[in-house]
Design an enzyme around this catalytic site. Structure first.
Site, short mmCIF file in Angstrom:
data_model
loop_
_atom_site.label_atom_id
_atom_site.label_comp_id
_atom_site.label_asym_id
_atom_site.label_seq_id
_atom_site.Cartn_x
_atom_site.Cartn_y
_atom_site.Cartn_z
N ASP A 149 1.03 -1.32 0.07
CA ASP A 149 0.00 -0.03 -0.04
C ASP A 149 0.69 1.29 0.03
O ASP A 149 2.03 1.10 0.13
CB ASP A 149 -0.94 0.17 1.23
N GLU A 157 -17.07 10.31 5.58
CA GLU A 157 -16.24 8.82 5.61
C GLU A 157 -15.52 8.57 4.50
O GLU A 157 -15.91 8.70 3.20
CB GLU A 157 -17.56 7.85 5.70
#
Length: 877
Positions: free
Chosen positions: A274, A622
């Protein structure tokens, strides 16, 4: 005519085939250029010609060109979560992943992935023609996100397929096969299963937290979807997670990578970190001394690509110091180039059948129609008291209010592309009712407060040279000097330009400048706030005078200026932007601050025939590692799953008017709405439905589509139902282990029809290792045709170790006309019948097995609308 068409198509095929002729081997300078050789031979040849420094450079996501060998630059980082994301092209945007999960339709998701691959190939092919090879233009997509949505507070849960391993695996496999295509040699595009593994928040600590789970939870919940995508669907890539597992960073985990991924599952594809994850080894986890140690250990554990940083450049020193050998680095290089060769990147166009896909495949009518289909399929009807829905099309006045009623950002979710057209609920309801009704819109409130900003759309209200919008001018220099290279009209300014991409026309991302100008006449005496966001330098000029901006001190946060406007006065607005290097972003918006008046809102709807409140939350609140610190939200996650109080207060006031109230909820996660569930007559959950979200919602509200979406997550009653967010134990989490009563359970969803289940046919006795056939008759007993999602759950009775309360092990979405019946069959294989013991062993356990089939879970909450039929089977050893 038919014969003519046959001859025409045959000729076309002959021409296409004859255009590609393999040249003699001696005509190629290097063997890796020769398509007559196997991919393995070509990869081995290419890697053998690279120097150590060149090899290390190829292990960064932005791999540079090796000009001496004719190897072009390539950027591995691209996204296609629900349509091609973050591209400079206009593309089709499907519902957010959690919304697609709510369709319970593997075929629709497979088709969506095929269409996304078509559009991704079009973007890639068109970019290559213009020699643009930067980020978000490649064919390696870091999708799907198959982490288990274990806790509704996780902001990135919207990117997943929900809380259930079986549903996640089923949809994930469908996505991978659709995206990668079915050619035995070539990949249409390369999918990547992420984030491996045991990763689902919290976002603020994701770079540093260490987690551990029992072997039972590991193999029962967190690994099954990864196993199926890797072993069964042959996913091309895997992304390892930021966090640590049992003391080791996931990108350097001996258990996850060496033991399970490479040895047990025989994964031969590529593994990427990542973004910034390798730096975390020594900067956050503190498990490694420095960059050199981190880079070497990551590669030795099978991590082939580093995203976002350049820690891997220290691999050259690591070789010199004996921490890793060049031959061990070659293992990663061969995996990486195998993927690039399978994507046809070193072959002539005639050999790669996907190289012909062009810009005409972007936003095709078929793609748009499928986006609408999936948006409709995703809508979940949660409550419909006294048949409040569908609404009549003869209504004369409809009030559409709320923070999501006309918000195009919310419908697109995160990790999204940009379509040419976006349908919001207000616009779609207005279009559906046409001139026969007065459709009234009011934002009314913000998500968490009674104060909000009313948009002042300069693209709509401003004009210049007799045209609405901004006159946009672009220069291929950073000084706005000389004649503009491109001049055009634009209606919105919201751009992200990445390395290696083009801004507009032939103006490239590096070393460019732009100016946008318009004239705006104020319609009232308001304080108008102008907000500019992006990396500097930029300027706001009003009536020829540069205005001083205030805001956050860094270069990326929003900067604002407030103009005290006078009604009737015209203002000349100009924005200037300059860029010399790096990623370029720039956005502009303007608005007027409003303080809500609850009494005024109530008065405004008193003459309405129906009120549609469109609320919930938003990807503005979010998502991934966000700068959000509002009540109920923190850093992209949620600190409470309650619907914000200001929305409940408004719904109470609307309910007191006596008008029919419909609550349309947009969200990427479960929201606790206990008051609304008891008092609001009709509730639908619409997720973030993509470019056609508004149309889909309007179709459901007015009965042009019979809803059949099902919840892929549990909707709990309150925060009290949730364990510690930081704990990854599955105890009392998700429908499989939750011991309480949910507000709305996993798999729940109503219809405008009713369905009857009978004739369950299951053998009374079976043996371990045998497939169990199951069949059931489903009848549409309602007055309207529609879809039903047939769900099969298993409960193992009397096991002496931890086991789920029940588990989904089969589902089918079917269409039934009014009065129609259909036999639906399932075959429960030994894999689906197996259980995981407390040590993590997957075993074929004898004993009693309850099989339940119905339109939802077999609980009392849904029996009224979804009759469940059950049978206990004795499994002999």
């Amino acid at each position: 005519m038919k014969r003519f068409l046959q001859l025409f198509f045959c000729s076309a095929v002959i021409v296409a085939v004859s255009a590609y002729v393999i040249k003699p081997a001696e005509s190629y300078q290097y063997n890796f250029q020769n398509p007559a050789l196997t991919i393995e031979q070509r990869v081995n040849d290419l890697v053998s010609r690279l120097t150590l420094q060149e090899k290390v450079g190829q292990m960064l996501n932005a791999a540079p060109a090796v000009e001496r060998l004719g190897i072009p630059a390539y950027n591995w980082w691209n996204e296609t979560l629900h349509g091609v994301a973050r591209t400079p092209f206009k593309v089709t945007v499907f519902p957010q992943a959690i919304g697609m999960a709510a369709t319970f339709d593997v075929n629709a998701l497979h088709q969506m992935a095929e269409y996304s691959a078509d559009e991704g190939r079009a973007v890639y092919n068109e970019s290559i023609k213009q020699n643009h090879r930067g980020i978000y233009l490649g064919l390696t997509y870091w999708t799907p996100n198959i982490n288990i949505f274990r806790d509704p507070r996780w902001g990135r849960g919207q990117e997943t397929y929900g809380e259930d391993p079986y549903l996640t695996a089923s949809l994930g496999k469908s996505f991978v096969t659709g995206l990668q295509g079915n050619d035995p040699v070539y990949l249409k595009a390369a999918a990547c299963a992420k984030h491996y593994a045991i990763h689902s928040g919290p976002e603020p600590t994701r770079h540093e937290f260490n987690t551990d789970v029992s072997n039972h939870d590991l193999w029962e919940t967190y690994l099954p979807a990864f196993h199926d995508l890797i072993v069964e669907s042959k996913v091309a890539g895997v992304m390892c997670a930021y966090n640590a597992f049992r003391g080791e960073p996931c990108c350097g985990s001996g258990i996850l990578l060496n033991d399970i991924l490479r040895k047990q599952w025989n994964f031969t594809g590529y593994l990427t970190s990542d973004c910034g994850g390798i730096d975390d080894f020594y900067q956050k986890h503190k498990t490694h001394a420095d960059a050199e140690a981190a880079a070497a250990d990551a590669v030795l554990h099978g991590t082939d690509v580093e995203c976002g940083n350049v820690t891997f450049l220290s691999l050259t020193k690591a070789v010199e110091h004996g921490k890793i050998t060049e031959q061990q680095i070659d293992v990663s290089l061969k995996r990486l180039f195998t993927i690039r060769f399978r994507l046809g990147m070193f072959d002539p166009p005639g050999k790669d059948k996907y190289a012909h896909i062009g810009a005409n495949m972007l936003e095709t009518p078929e793609h748009k129609a499928h986006a609408l289909k999936m948006a409709r399929q995703s809508v979940v009807l949660l409550k419909n008291q006294n048949n409040t829905l569908p609404l009549s099309k003869t209504l004369k006045r409809v009030a559409v209010i709320g923070p999501n009623a006309d918000n195009p950002i919310s419908v697109l979710g995160n990790y999204n592309g940009m379509p040419s057209e976006i349908s919001t609920p207000y616009k779609a309801i207005k279009a559906k009712l046409g001139n026969s009704a007065d459709v009234y819109y009011d934002q009314a409130i913000n998500y968490t407060s009674s104060s909000y900003t009313r948009n002042v759309d300069m693209g709509e209200m401003g004009s210049i040279d007799g045209q609405k919008g901004f006159k946009a001018e672009y220069w291929q220099n950073s000084t706005l000097s000389g004649k503009p290279d491109v001049t055009r009209m634009e209606t919105a300014i919201n751009y992200i330009w990445r390395d290696g991409t083009f801004v507009v026309g032939q103006v490239s991302q590096k070393n460019f400048s732009a100016r946008w100008t318009t004239n705006f006449t104020a319609g009232s005496n308001d304080d108008i706030t102008f907000e500019l966001t992006g990396n500097k330098p930029y300027r706001l000029i009003i009536d020829g005078e540069e205005r001083t901006l205030s805001g956050e001190p860094d270069g990326f946060g929003p900067k604002t200026y407030t103009l005290k406007a006078s009604k009737g006065k015209t203002y000349g607005i100009a924005l200037e932007y300059r860029q010399t290097e790096g990623r370029a972003t720039f956005a502009f918006k303007s608005g007027v601050a409003i303080k809500s008046d609850l009494n005024a809102i109530v008065q405004s709807v008193k003459n309405a025939d129906a009120v549609v409140f469109v609320g919930g939350i938003s990807p503005q609140l979010e998502g991934e590692e966000m700068r959000v610190n509002l009540p109920g939200f923190n850093g992209g996650d949620r600190t409470s799953i309650d619907l914000p109080k200001v929305q409940t207060d408004l719904l109470k006031a609307l309910q007191n008017t006596g008008k029919p109230v419909v609550f349309v909820m947009m969200t990427g996660s479960a929201i606790a709405i206990p008051w609304e569930a008891e008092h609001t007559p009709a509730i639908i959950n619409a997720w973030y439905g993509g470019q056609s979200a508004g149309t889909a919602i309007a179709d459901v509200l007015f009965g042009d589509y019979n809803p059949a979406g099902r919840l892929p997550v549990t909707f709990y009653k309150s925060d009290k139902d949730l364990p510690d967010f930081n704990s990854y134990s599955m105890e009392n989490r998700t429908y499989r282990y939750f011991k309480g009563a949910p507000l709305y359970g996993f798999g729940y969803g109503l219809s405008y029809s009713t369905f009857k289940y009978d004739g369950l046919n299951v053998p009374v006795v079976s043996r371990t290792g045998k497939t169990i056939p199951v069949s059931v008759k489903v009848t549409n007993t309602g007055k309207m045709a529609g879809d039903e999602v047939v769900q099969l759950y298993l409960t193992h009775l009397g096991l002496g170790y931890t086991a789920p309360i029940r588990s989904l092990k089969g589902f089918k979405r079917i269409y039934l006309k009014k009065g129609e019946s259909r036999m639906v069959t399932f075959n429960l294989t030994p894999k689906e019948l197996a259980v995981v013991d407390d040590r993590g062993n997957i075993i074929k356990a004898p004993g009693k097995l309850r099989i339940s089939v119905g339109g939802s879970q077999p609980d009392t909450q849904t029996r009224a609308s979804h009759k469940t039929v059950e049978r206990v089977v004795a499994i002999k050893g």
